[in-house]
Design an enzyme around this catalytic site. Structure first.
Site, PDB file in Angstrom:
ATOM      1  N   ARG A 159       0.715  -1.423  -0.149  1.00 37.97           N
ATOM      2  CA  ARG A 159       0.022  -0.170   0.093  1.00 37.97           C
ATOM      3  C   ARG A 159       0.832   1.130   0.061  1.00 37.97           C
ATOM      4  O   ARG A 159       0.442   2.309   0.449  1.00 37.97           O
ATOM      5  CB  ARG A 159      -0.992   0.074   1.243  1.00 37.97           C
ATOM      6  N   CYS A 207     -11.008  -0.787   3.238  1.00 35.83           N
ATOM      7  CA  CYS A 207      -9.946  -0.810   4.735  1.00 35.83           C
ATOM      8  C   CYS A 207      -9.595   0.361   5.214  1.00 35.83           C
ATOM      9  O   CYS A 207      -9.055   1.233   4.508  1.00 35.83           O
ATOM     10  CB  CYS A 207      -9.154  -2.017   4.446  1.00 35.83           C
ATOM     11  N   GLU A 278      -4.662   3.059   6.526  1.00 33.82           N
ATOM     12  CA  GLU A 278      -4.442   2.874   5.217  1.00 33.82           C
ATOM     13  C   GLU A 278      -4.943   4.105   4.116  1.00 33.82           C
ATOM     14  O   GLU A 278      -4.670   4.501   3.307  1.00 33.82           O
ATOM     15  CB  GLU A 278      -4.914   1.593   4.538  1.00 33.82           C
TER      16      GLU A 278
HETATM   17  N1  EPU Z   1     -12.007 -11.360   9.455  1.00 31.96           N
HETATM   18  C1  EPU Z   1     -12.514 -11.539  10.757  1.00 31.96           C
HETATM   19  N2  EPU Z   1     -13.369 -10.506  11.095  1.00 31.96           N
HETATM   20  C2  EPU Z   1     -13.390  -9.495  10.408  1.00 31.96           C
HETATM   21  C3  EPU Z   1     -12.761  -9.213   9.152  1.00 31.96           C
HETATM   22  C4  EPU Z   1     -11.906 -10.369   8.850  1.00 31.96           C
HETATM   23  O1  EPU Z   1     -12.488 -12.537  11.436  1.00 31.96           O
HETATM   24  O2  EPU Z   1     -14.289  -8.589  10.877  1.00 31.96           O
HETATM   25  C5  EPU Z   1     -11.037 -12.666   9.106  1.00 31.96           C
HETATM   26  C6  EPU Z   1     -11.536 -13.368   7.841  1.00 31.96           C
HETATM   27  O3  EPU Z   1     -12.760 -14.241   8.378  1.00 31.96           O
HETATM   28  C7  EPU Z   1     -10.364 -13.616   7.287  1.00 31.96           C
HETATM   29  C8  EPU Z   1      -9.152 -12.941   7.496  1.00 31.96           C
HETATM   30  O4  EPU Z   1      -9.834 -12.119   8.648  1.00 31.96           O
HETATM   31  O5  EPU Z   1     -10.298 -15.317   7.777  1.00 31.96           O
HETATM   32  C9  EPU Z   1      -8.983 -11.920   6.312  1.00 31.96           C
HETATM   33  O6  EPU Z   1      -9.983 -11.130   5.997  1.00 31.96           O
HETATM   34  P1  EPU Z   1     -10.350 -10.632   4.435  1.00 31.96           P
HETATM   35  O7  EPU Z   1     -10.316 -11.628   3.558  1.00 31.96           O
HETATM   36  O8  EPU Z   1     -11.564  -9.657   4.703  1.00 31.96           O
HETATM   37  O9  EPU Z   1      -9.093  -9.898   4.216  1.00 31.96           O
HETATM   38  P2  EPU Z   1      -8.334  -8.721   4.855  1.00 31.96           P
HETATM   39  O10 EPU Z   1      -6.776  -8.872   5.054  1.00 31.96           O
HETATM   40  O11 EPU Z   1      -9.048  -8.123   6.008  1.00 31.96           O
HETATM   41  C10 EPU Z   1      -7.331  -7.541   2.704  1.00 31.96           C
HETATM   42  C11 EPU Z   1      -7.118  -6.130   2.193  1.00 31.96           C
HETATM   43  C12 EPU Z   1      -8.594  -5.954   1.416  1.00 31.96           C
HETATM   44  C13 EPU Z   1      -8.892  -6.711   0.584  1.00 31.96           C
HETATM   45  C14 EPU Z   1      -9.050  -8.327   1.176  1.00 31.96           C
HETATM   46  C15 EPU Z   1      -9.103  -9.301   0.094  1.00 31.96           C
HETATM   47  C16 EPU Z   1      -5.835  -5.000   3.499  1.00 31.96           C
HETATM   48  C17 EPU Z   1      -5.914  -3.611   4.519  1.00 31.96           C
HETATM   49  N3  EPU Z   1      -7.152  -5.298   3.152  1.00 31.96           N
HETATM   50  O12 EPU Z   1      -8.381  -7.604   3.951  1.00 31.96           O
HETATM   51  O13 EPU Z   1      -8.474  -4.371   0.924  1.00 31.96           O
HETATM   52  O14 EPU Z   1     -10.189  -6.518  -0.310  1.00 31.96           O
HETATM   53  O15 EPU Z   1      -7.717  -8.556   1.737  1.00 31.96           O
HETATM   54  O16 EPU Z   1      -8.156  -9.325  -0.753  1.00 31.96           O
HETATM   55  O17 EPU Z   1      -5.076  -5.266   3.094  1.00 31.96           O
HETATM   56  C18 EPU Z   1      -8.828  -2.449   1.076  1.00 31.96           C
HETATM   57  O18 EPU Z   1      -7.497  -2.095   1.159  1.00 31.96           O
HETATM   58  O19 EPU Z   1      -9.404  -1.139   1.300  1.00 31.96           O
HETATM   59  C19 EPU Z   1      -9.218  -3.369   0.951  1.00 31.96           C
HETATM   60  C20 EPU Z   1     -10.552  -3.716   1.366  1.00 31.96           C
END
Ligand code: EPU
Length: 291
Positions: A159, A207, A278
């Site tokens: 990012r 995010c 972010e």
């Molecule tokens: N999870 C929870 N509770 C929550 C949210 C997530 O338990 O409230 C768990 C999910 O169940 C999963 C893990 O955390 O097991 C990862 O969650 P997710 O797949 O949503 O990925 P993330 O790491 O939270 C990142 C990016 C997102 C992107 C997703 C999918 C960042 C900060 N965020 O989220 O990007 O859409 O992966 O690739 O890197 C953004 O940058 O604005 C954004 C939304």
């Protein structure tokens, strides 16, 4: 053409933002460059607006000039797509599919513009901008010169990129290098399905925080810390995904900032992790001019 007193809320997915003193759309690269040079000559504080999907404006607006590139031509040549900065990523993904190019399927549903994605090294589902961007055409406002920069020169990190750290470099277009094979439509359907379930639909900026460590989700940490549903004024931490804040109607930057501080404090206490934002937080006025 430059306009005065333009409300910023409609240009932000949070739907927060009072009037900018000045607002200029740049429908061509040439006009963009002219607007930049003019702002520099007049010492006008300015900010470049992308798709508005990762930004938190102030409810009292911005004391300066908001520049919105709207040039968005897309050219396809063999396995390369050259996309101008103002185009939407969704159009880029569509163009890849139409031309039977694979490598961008992971980006289906990703909001924002090409310029914004390059600046923030946007990514989803394991594919970051740096993975598929070959080079970019940039304008260097200090040298007043158009240059081509290779992806390897853009100091890409999670990012982050050179464009966030050097206020003189502006993205005009990006060249994406894909594979000449059929895009995996099944994968795209699956990603959209998952996105629909795991990410909320309200007014948000995606995010709010970076993931503190690769593989550790800030959203999951916020969730485990019991912060989902916390609310200050009209801003709420989403019940669906802990890293999304929702504006329920009349949310303000200061409410969002208070909620950010609260979530950081609780997550630090409960998990030991320090969260870093972010989203880009744009103050009402810059503390000093950019030059
Ligand atoms: N999870 C929870 N509770 C929550 C949210 C997530 O338990 O409230 C768990 C999910 O169940 C999963 C893990 O955390 O097991 C990862 O969650 P997710 O797949 O949503 O990925 P993330 O790491 O939270 C990142 C990016 C997102 C992107 C997703 C999918 C960042 C900060 N965020 O989220 O990007 O859409 O992966 O690739 O890197 C953004 O940058 O604005 C954004 C939304």
């Amino acid at each position: 053409m430059q306009q005065a007193n333009i409300a910023l809320a409609p240009f932000s997915s949070f739907q927060i933002g009072g009037p900018a003193d000045f607002f200029a759309e740049a429908p061509t690269k040439e006009e963009f460059i002219e607007i930049l040079k003019d702002a520099k000559n007049k010492n006008t504080p300015f900010y470049i607006l992308g798709g508005g999907s990762n930004i938190l404006f102030h409810e009292n607006g911005f004391r300066g000039l908001i520049i919105r590139p709207t040039f968005k031509k897309i050219t396809v040549s063999k396995n390369r797509i050259i996309a101008e900065a103002g185009g939407l990523l969704s159009q880029l993904v569509q163009e890849a599919i139409k031309n039977n190019l694979s490598g961008m399927e992971e980006w289906v549903g990703l909001p924002g513009t090409v310029g914004g994605a390059i600046r923030g090294n946007a990514g989803a589902n394991g594919v970051e901008t740096k993975d598929i961007l070959k080079e970019a055409e940039i304008f260097d406002l200090q040298k007043e010169k158009i240059e081509t920069k290779q992806s390897s020169e853009m100091q890409f990190e999670y990012r982050n990129s050179i464009f966030k750290n050097n206020n003189n470099l502006f993205i005009l277009s990006g060249t994406f290098e894909l594979k000449e094979e059929n895009p995996d439509k099944q994968k795209m359907m699956e990603i959209l399905r998952k996105r629909n379930i795991t990410q909320p639909k309200g007014k948000s900026a995606g995010c709010v925080f970076k993931n503190p460590v690769n593989g550790i989700s800030a959203g999951a940490l916020i969730d485990q810390s019991g912060c989902k549903g916390m609310r200050i004024g009209d801003m709420e931490i989403s019940q669906t995904h802990g890293n999304f804040f929702i504006n329920h109607g009349h949310g303000t930057q200061s409410e969002a900032l208070q909620l950010i501080e609260k979530a950081k404090k609780v997550v630090k206490e409960k998990t030991g992790y320090e969260l870093e934002t972010e989203i880009e937080i744009i103050p009402q006025a810059f503390p000093k001019l950019q030059f």
